[in-house]
Design a protein around this motif. Structure first.
Motif, PDB file in Angstrom:
ATOM      1  N   GLU A  54       2.771 -45.662 -11.666  1.00  0.00           N
ATOM      2  CA  GLU A  54       2.722 -44.763 -10.507  1.00  0.00           C
ATOM      3  C   GLU A  54       2.081 -45.482  -9.308  1.00  0.00           C
ATOM      4  O   GLU A  54       2.529 -45.320  -8.165  1.00  0.00           O
ATOM      5  CB  GLU A  54       1.941 -43.493 -10.830  1.00  0.00           C
ATOM      6  CG  GLU A  54       2.647 -42.529 -11.783  1.00  0.00           C
ATOM      7  CD  GLU A  54       3.754 -41.712 -11.108  1.00  0.00           C
ATOM      8  OE1 GLU A  54       4.181 -42.071  -9.996  1.00  0.00           O
ATOM      9  OE2 GLU A  54       4.181 -40.717 -11.715  1.00  0.00           O
ATOM     10  N   ASN A  58       3.834 -46.442  -5.728  1.00  0.00           N
ATOM     11  CA  ASN A  58       3.302 -45.977  -4.450  1.00  0.00           C
ATOM     12  C   ASN A  58       3.234 -47.105  -3.428  1.00  0.00           C
ATOM     13  O   ASN A  58       3.505 -46.882  -2.246  1.00  0.00           O
ATOM     14  CB  ASN A  58       1.932 -45.322  -4.652  1.00  0.00           C
ATOM     15  CG  ASN A  58       2.064 -43.861  -5.030  1.00  0.00           C
ATOM     16  OD1 ASN A  58       3.167 -43.325  -5.105  1.00  0.00           O
ATOM     17  ND2 ASN A  58       0.942 -43.219  -5.283  1.00  0.00           N
ATOM     18  N   HIS A  62       5.498 -46.526  -0.327  1.00  0.00           N
ATOM     19  CA  HIS A  62       4.759 -46.105   0.867  1.00  0.00           C
ATOM     20  C   HIS A  62       4.147 -47.244   1.671  1.00  0.00           C
ATOM     21  O   HIS A  62       3.788 -47.041   2.835  1.00  0.00           O
ATOM     22  CB  HIS A  62       3.643 -45.129   0.479  1.00  0.00           C
ATOM     23  CG  HIS A  62       4.119 -43.949  -0.318  1.00  0.00           C
ATOM     24  ND1 HIS A  62       4.914 -42.971   0.235  1.00  0.00           N
ATOM     25  CD2 HIS A  62       3.940 -43.603  -1.614  1.00  0.00           C
ATOM     26  CE1 HIS A  62       5.186 -42.064  -0.703  1.00  0.00           C
ATOM     27  NE2 HIS A  62       4.613 -42.429  -1.828  1.00  0.00           N
ATOM     28  N   GLY A 116       2.669 -38.380  -8.266  1.00  0.00           N
ATOM     29  CA  GLY A 116       2.180 -39.677  -8.733  1.00  0.00           C
ATOM     30  C   GLY A 116       0.662 -39.769  -8.812  1.00  0.00           C
ATOM     31  O   GLY A 116       0.101 -40.132  -9.858  1.00  0.00           O
TER      32      GLY A 116
HETATM   33 MG   LIG Z   1       3.960 -41.673  -5.972  1.00  0.00          MG
END
Ligand SMILES: [Mg+2]
Ligand SMILES: Nc1ncnc2c1ncn2[C@@H]1O[C@H](COP(=O)(O)OP(=O)(O)OP(=O)(O)O)[C@@H](O)[C@H]1O
Lengths: 148, 114
Positions: A54, A58, A62, A116
């Protein structure tokens, strides 16, 4: 030399690049092997692997780029993920289940349910999330290897 | 029920062979990956329409018994390569997720429950 080899096997570092989802999971895969060789119970390995994956995703979804480092320190596994931004403005909001700013390409892949960070919290024994907007995010995850 | 038996009963097309003797323990249906990471359990058969390589990592991490891709969706070649390396069975069907889940549900539920 044998000793330093053992030390090497108990930690690892991985580069993560924004948008590069193809090889996502490499860090959690290596960690699973290392933990299995140490005789860590499968359920604990799963918690560690979910948390690491996770966190990897991310950064890929992101952030611009980052690194994941894991190390077995005694009875604990420490996973540290550092990225180069854009950072998180409101950490409390980011931790809330269902909150997501995932871009369309990630949502089409089934990411972006805002689960997440809550997953990492539920699967780990310690989570420390620090971020400076415009600079980057540091996430420290601890997993107790001798059970929860 | 084993992976091999489900392949036979649902006439699934095998894209990547794993261990056909592996026992399936229940099922999870979802196209959201963090949902599967949160709520699937070890041994689940995973029914989904996602086809990119991240699904293999999810299945391997959670110890799922196989992935069923529904609606005849074309599968990324990279996904099949990774699944073969991780020994995660990847099965394909023209049936919808709803149909696969329904048939599988009836196969594993005891008659008196239904
Ligand atoms: Mg996530
Ligand atoms: N490394 C990061 N850099 C910048 N923002 C982040 C980072 N990690 C998380 N966030 C922010 O926190 C939000 C919530 O993250 P979380 O992992 O819970 O959900 P998600 O990634 O959006 O969706 P999912 O994890 O369910 O696929 C993200 O949408 C994003 O806004």
């Amino acid at each position: 030399m044998e000793e330093s080899e053992t030390m090497e096997a108990l930690e690892g570092s991985f580069q993560l690049k924004g948008g590069d989802f193809m090889d996502a999971g490499a860090a959690s895969k290596e960690m699973r092997t290392v933990l299995a060789n140490l005789g860590v119970p499968p359920e604990t390995i799963r918690r560690a692997a979910v948390s690491a994956f996770e966190a990897e995703m991310n950064v890929i979804i992101h952030a611009i780029a980052g690194t994941l480092h894991y190390a077995v320190e005694g009875d604990a596994l420490k996973i540290t993920i550092i990225d180069m931004g854009p950072g998180i403005k409101d950490i409390q909001l980011a931790m809330k289940e269902g909150y997501s700013t995932a871009p369309d390409w990630a949502r089409e892949m089934g990411w972006g349910s805002g689960m997440g960070l809550p997953n990492i919290k539920n699967n780990s024994d310690g989570l420390k999330l620090d971020s400076v907007p415009g600079e980057g995010t540091t996430l420290e995850i601890t997993i107790n290897l001798k059970g929860k | 029920m084993t992976v091999g038996e489900v392949i036979d009963k649902l006439k699934l097309e095998t894209k990547v062979t794993g261990n056909p003797e592996r026992t399936i323990k229940g099922c999870y249906v979802s196209d959201m990956l963090s949902d599967v990471l949160a709520n699937s359990t070890e041994g689940n058969l995973w029914i989904t329409r996602q086809t990119h390589p991240n699904i293999v990592a999810v299945a391997a991490i959670k110890g799922l018994s196989g992935i069923v891709i529904t609606g005849n969706k074309p599968i990324d070649p990279e996904t099949l390569i990774k699944a073969a390396a991780e020994e995660v069975p990847v099965l394909s069907t023209f049936l919808s997720s709803f149909e696969v889940a329904g048939i599988f549900y009836n196969l594993i539920k005891k008659p008196e429950v239904a």
